[in-house]
Design an enzyme around this catalytic site. Structure first.
Site, PDB file in Angstrom:
ATOM      1  N   GLU A 134       0.837  -1.272  -0.017  1.00  0.00           N
ATOM      2  CA  GLU A 134       0.028   0.088  -0.061  1.00  0.00           C
ATOM      3  C   GLU A 134       0.675   1.298  -0.168  1.00  0.00           C
ATOM      4  OE1 GLU A 134      -3.511   0.275   2.296  1.00  0.00           O
ATOM      5  OE2 GLU A 134      -3.991  -1.853   1.988  1.00  0.00           O
ATOM      6  N   TYR A 158      -3.007   4.747   7.139  1.00  0.00           N
ATOM      7  CA  TYR A 158      -2.178   3.472   7.224  1.00  0.00           C
ATOM      8  C   TYR A 158      -1.201   3.497   6.638  1.00  0.00           C
ATOM      9  CZ  TYR A 158      -1.102  -1.251   6.633  1.00  0.00           C
ATOM     10  OH  TYR A 158      -0.370  -2.228   6.391  1.00  0.00           O
TER      11      TYR A 158
HETATM   12  P1  NAD Z   1      -2.750  -7.630  12.688  1.00  0.00           P
HETATM   13  O1  NAD Z   1      -3.362  -6.212  12.930  1.00  0.00           O
HETATM   14  O2  NAD Z   1      -3.528  -8.692  12.755  1.00  0.00           O
HETATM   15  O3  NAD Z   1      -1.409  -7.687  14.052  1.00  0.00           O
HETATM   16  C1  NAD Z   1      -0.842  -6.966  14.386  1.00  0.00           C
HETATM   17  C2  NAD Z   1      -0.205  -7.373  15.936  1.00  0.00           C
HETATM   18  O4  NAD Z   1       0.470  -6.339  16.351  1.00  0.00           O
HETATM   19  C3  NAD Z   1      -1.268  -7.522  16.920  1.00  0.00           C
HETATM   20  O5  NAD Z   1      -0.856  -8.694  17.551  1.00  0.00           O
HETATM   21  C4  NAD Z   1      -0.992  -6.481  18.043  1.00  0.00           C
HETATM   22  O6  NAD Z   1      -1.289  -6.483  19.249  1.00  0.00           O
HETATM   23  C5  NAD Z   1       0.281  -5.937  17.682  1.00  0.00           C
HETATM   24  N1  NAD Z   1       0.800  -4.584  17.987  1.00  0.00           N
HETATM   25  C6  NAD Z   1       0.054  -3.458  17.654  1.00  0.00           C
HETATM   26  N2  NAD Z   1       0.860  -2.615  18.258  1.00  0.00           N
HETATM   27  C7  NAD Z   1       1.720  -3.047  18.947  1.00  0.00           C
HETATM   28  C8  NAD Z   1       2.934  -2.494  19.723  1.00  0.00           C
HETATM   29  N3  NAD Z   1       2.787  -1.045  19.685  1.00  0.00           N
HETATM   30  N4  NAD Z   1       3.595  -3.017  20.202  1.00  0.00           N
HETATM   31  C9  NAD Z   1       3.615  -4.300  20.346  1.00  0.00           C
HETATM   32  N5  NAD Z   1       2.952  -5.176  19.587  1.00  0.00           N
HETATM   33  C10 NAD Z   1       1.791  -4.357  18.779  1.00  0.00           C
HETATM   34  O7  NAD Z   1      -1.631  -7.333  11.419  1.00  0.00           O
HETATM   35  P2  NAD Z   1      -1.400  -8.309  10.404  1.00  0.00           P
HETATM   36  O8  NAD Z   1      -2.430  -8.397   9.396  1.00  0.00           O
HETATM   37  O9  NAD Z   1      -0.915  -9.448  10.940  1.00  0.00           O
HETATM   38  O10 NAD Z   1      -0.027  -7.358   9.771  1.00  0.00           O
HETATM   39  C11 NAD Z   1       1.116  -7.716  10.287  1.00  0.00           C
HETATM   40  C12 NAD Z   1       2.107  -6.893   9.594  1.00  0.00           C
HETATM   41  O11 NAD Z   1       2.191  -7.163   8.247  1.00  0.00           O
HETATM   42  C13 NAD Z   1       1.947  -5.379   9.654  1.00  0.00           C
HETATM   43  O12 NAD Z   1       3.123  -4.605   9.894  1.00  0.00           O
HETATM   44  C14 NAD Z   1       1.219  -5.070   8.500  1.00  0.00           C
HETATM   45  O13 NAD Z   1       1.580  -3.732   8.133  1.00  0.00           O
HETATM   46  C15 NAD Z   1       1.958  -5.967   7.455  1.00  0.00           C
HETATM   47  N6  NAD Z   1       1.353  -6.540   6.332  1.00  0.00           N
HETATM   48  C16 NAD Z   1      -0.081  -6.969   6.276  1.00  0.00           C
HETATM   49  C17 NAD Z   1      -0.652  -7.491   5.404  1.00  0.00           C
HETATM   50  C18 NAD Z   1      -2.195  -7.946   5.331  1.00  0.00           C
HETATM   51  O14 NAD Z   1      -2.749  -8.235   4.379  1.00  0.00           O
HETATM   52  N7  NAD Z   1      -2.537  -8.284   6.561  1.00  0.00           N
HETATM   53  C19 NAD Z   1      -0.200  -7.501   4.107  1.00  0.00           C
HETATM   54  C20 NAD Z   1       1.144  -6.739   4.079  1.00  0.00           C
HETATM   55  C21 NAD Z   1       1.858  -6.285   5.145  1.00  0.00           C
HETATM   56  O1  DAU Z   2      -2.319  -4.793   0.493  1.00  0.00           O
HETATM   57  C1  DAU Z   2      -1.865  -5.187   1.795  1.00  0.00           C
HETATM   58  C2  DAU Z   2      -2.872  -4.273   2.915  1.00  0.00           C
HETATM   59  O2  DAU Z   2      -3.961  -5.452   2.705  1.00  0.00           O
HETATM   60  C3  DAU Z   2      -2.313  -4.484   4.139  1.00  0.00           C
HETATM   61  O3  DAU Z   2      -1.042  -3.697   4.665  1.00  0.00           O
HETATM   62  C4  DAU Z   2      -3.104  -4.226   5.328  1.00  0.00           C
HETATM   63  O4  DAU Z   2      -2.787  -4.319   6.661  1.00  0.00           O
HETATM   64  C5  DAU Z   2      -4.408  -5.135   4.914  1.00  0.00           C
HETATM   65  O5  DAU Z   2      -5.396  -4.748   5.860  1.00  0.00           O
HETATM   66  C6  DAU Z   2      -4.934  -4.936   3.602  1.00  0.00           C
HETATM   67  O6  DAU Z   2      -5.507  -3.871   3.342  1.00  0.00           O
HETATM   68  P1  DAU Z   2      -7.011  -3.488   2.484  1.00  0.00           P
HETATM   69  O7  DAU Z   2      -7.527  -2.462   2.564  1.00  0.00           O
HETATM   70  O8  DAU Z   2      -6.399  -4.008   1.088  1.00  0.00           O
HETATM   71  O9  DAU Z   2      -7.731  -4.877   3.073  1.00  0.00           O
HETATM   72  P2  DAU Z   2      -9.103  -4.937   3.665  1.00  0.00           P
HETATM   73  O10 DAU Z   2      -9.308  -6.465   3.921  1.00  0.00           O
HETATM   74  O11 DAU Z   2      -9.653  -4.103   4.612  1.00  0.00           O
HETATM   75  O12 DAU Z   2     -10.055  -4.702   2.134  1.00  0.00           O
HETATM   76  C7  DAU Z   2      -9.892  -5.309   0.940  1.00  0.00           C
HETATM   77  C8  DAU Z   2     -10.764  -4.682  -0.146  1.00  0.00           C
HETATM   78  O13 DAU Z   2     -11.895  -5.023   0.300  1.00  0.00           O
HETATM   79  C9  DAU Z   2     -10.579  -3.241  -0.040  1.00  0.00           C
HETATM   80  O14 DAU Z   2     -10.689  -2.828  -1.351  1.00  0.00           O
HETATM   81  C10 DAU Z   2     -11.857  -2.731   0.490  1.00  0.00           C
HETATM   82  C11 DAU Z   2     -12.675  -3.905   0.486  1.00  0.00           C
HETATM   83  N1  DAU Z   2     -13.666  -4.108   1.546  1.00  0.00           N
HETATM   84  C12 DAU Z   2     -13.350  -4.029   2.939  1.00  0.00           C
HETATM   85  C13 DAU Z   2     -14.225  -4.303   3.835  1.00  0.00           C
HETATM   86  C14 DAU Z   2     -13.586  -4.255   5.242  1.00  0.00           C
HETATM   87  C15 DAU Z   2     -15.123  -4.133   1.288  1.00  0.00           C
HETATM   88  O15 DAU Z   2     -15.544  -3.965   0.175  1.00  0.00           O
HETATM   89  N2  DAU Z   2     -16.088  -4.364   2.384  1.00  0.00           N
HETATM   90  C16 DAU Z   2     -15.686  -4.448   3.411  1.00  0.00           C
HETATM   91  O16 DAU Z   2     -16.348  -4.676   4.571  1.00  0.00           O
END
Ligand code: NAD
Ligand code: DAU
Length: 355
Positions: A134, A158
């Site tokens: 992102e 974010y």
């Molecule tokens: P998540 O929100 O599920 O988990 C985040 C974790 O970090 C939680 O366990 C929370 O308690 C902990 N946390 C938050 N603030 C904290 C702090 N100040 N100190 C210690 N712990 C803290 O997130 P996720 O989806 O598992 O994402 C993990 C990482 O991967 C993030 O850095 C996110 O930006 C990155 N990422 C996520 C995605 C995705 O699709 N979910 C994709 C690419 C990158």
């Molecule tokens: O691309 C990586 C990112 O993917 C990570 O860095 C973020 O931590 C992770 O949350 C995710 O971000 P998105 O915004 O892409 O994910 P989300 O699941 O929130 O939404 C995916 C797509 O679906 C986005 O285009 C918004 C849409 N959406 C999401 C929700 C929660 C809906 O249409 N309806 C919904 O209720």
């Protein structure tokens, strides 16, 4: 041993579970346990002495310094972050605090620790920062996918906070020589995904007979990767990545949101037939769009494939089927994470949104 931050969240927990299943190397897991952190994700490690859980904040410099000096980890993998775009729109402050200030404080503590390591340990030490696609902003329909040199153009609080943390990590390498690695991954899905995000929200709402809220026209595109493939890529980068470099991680899996929702509905139609025999698609509702909604993300993963020989093990079809099955088999996990705080969030984000 290694230090993992945010290891009670979605990706961090999958990473820790896989690490300890594959290697006999202790993990210190530092997680403050926000609403997104869940001890239950790590329940299978309750009797595993190789997992040292510490509840604490990455921004707590004294705590981080004392953990580093006591345990002397050979590597740190920094997952901890506020991760939900919609929450960052409702309240950016926590994102600035954890993703920027927290990462900065970690870097300072790590720099002090690393600069006192003996030569060999200092050379092999790694700080791996887990980031997102992102930070690159939004692509038009026919634009080429994001490469590692794509300009940063974050559009949400974010992504702006993650971009700032990436820049700090880069600067600590450039200025102080800290041996960092950065990964920028596309959207993950899989077990333990908190049901505020698209895929788990659609599964749990469908099963609960609730509406499936699709933002805007549902034609936004995300590039999906099964979470265990993200974890294997991180392990590969940690092992063989070149210090100071950035690796994009993705599975060449671009899908429009509405296509994802249709796939989830089709799998549920097959695996858990609705009482009235109709399709879960009937529950789809188009709702007001996310402000500043990025139209398209796509990761060019050629560098990690070419230089490190990494490839995902799952296709989208195999990964999404496993994911839906996991949610069907783990209904008590779902019920437990849907606390009062979760219900308040759903009300805040979705009330008044339906169109
Ligand atoms: P998540 O929100 O599920 O988990 C985040 C974790 O970090 C939680 O366990 C929370 O308690 C902990 N946390 C938050 N603030 C904290 C702090 N100040 N100190 C210690 N712990 C803290 O997130 P996720 O989806 O598992 O994402 C993990 C990482 O991967 C993030 O850095 C996110 O930006 C990155 N990422 C996520 C995605 C995705 O699709 N979910 C994709 C690419 C990158
Ligand atoms: O691309 C990586 C990112 O993917 C990570 O860095 C973020 O931590 C992770 O949350 C995710 O971000 P998105 O915004 O892409 O994910 P989300 O699941 O929130 O939404 C995916 C797509 O679906 C986005 O285009 C918004 C849409 N959406 C999401 C929700 C929660 C809906 O249409 N309806 C919904 O209720």
């Amino acid at each position: 041993m290694i230090l993992v931050t945010g290891g009670a969240g979605f990706i961090g927990a999958n990473f820790v579970l896989e690490w300890l299943a594959q290697f006999d190397e202790t993990v210190i897991n530092l997680d403050v346990l926000t609403y997104a952190g869940n001890h239950e994700n790590l329940a299978s490690l309750a009797d595993d002495e190789r997992h040292l859980f510490v509840q604490g904040d990455i921004g707590d410099s004294d705590l981080v310094a004392s953990l580093l000096s006591r345990h002397q980890p050979r590597a740190i993998i920094n997952f901890a972050a506020e991760s939900h775009v919609d929450r960052s729109i409702h309240g950016p402050e926590d994102f600035i605090q954890t993703n920027i200030v927290g990462t900065f404080r970690m870097l300072e503590a790590v720099r002090a620790y690393w600069s006192n390591l003996p030569d060999e340990a200092g050379q092999s030490f790694r700080f791996l920062h887990v980031s997102t696609d992102e930070v690159y902003g939004s692509l038009a329909k026919d634009d080429p996918a994001f490469t590692e040199t794509y300009r940063y153009e974050p559009n949400s609080p974010y992504s702006a906070s993650k971009a700032a943390s990436d820049h700090l990590v880069r600067a600590y390498h450039h200025t102080y020589g800290l041996p960092v690695l950065t990964t920028n991954c596309s959207n993950n899905y899989g077990p333990y995904h908190f049901p505020e995000k698209l895929i788990p929200l659609m599964i749990v709402n469908a099963l609960a007979g609730k509406s499936l809220p699709v933002y805007g026209d549902g034609r936004q595109i995300r590039d999906w990767l099964y979470v265990k493939d993200h974890c294997s890529a991180i392990r590969r980068v940690l092992d063989a990545g070149n210090v100071g470099e950035v690796y994009n991680i993705g599975g060449w899996n671009e899908k429009p949101n509405i296509g994802i929702v249709h796939t989830v509905c089709a799998l549920l139609d097959e695996l858990r037939v609705r009482d009235d025999g109709k399709s879960y698609r009937e529950q789809i509702t188009y709702v007001t769009d996310r402000p500043g909604h990025d139209r398209r993300y796509a990761i060019d993963a050629s560098k990690i494939e070419r230089e490190l020989g990494w490839k995902p093990a799952e296709t989208f079809d195999t990964g999404i089927r496993k994911t839906v099955q996991w949610y069907l088999e783990n209904q008590s996990w779902v019920a437990n994470v849907q606390s009062g705080a979760y219900r308040e969030w759903v009300e805040k984000n979705y009330t008044g949104r339906a169109v």
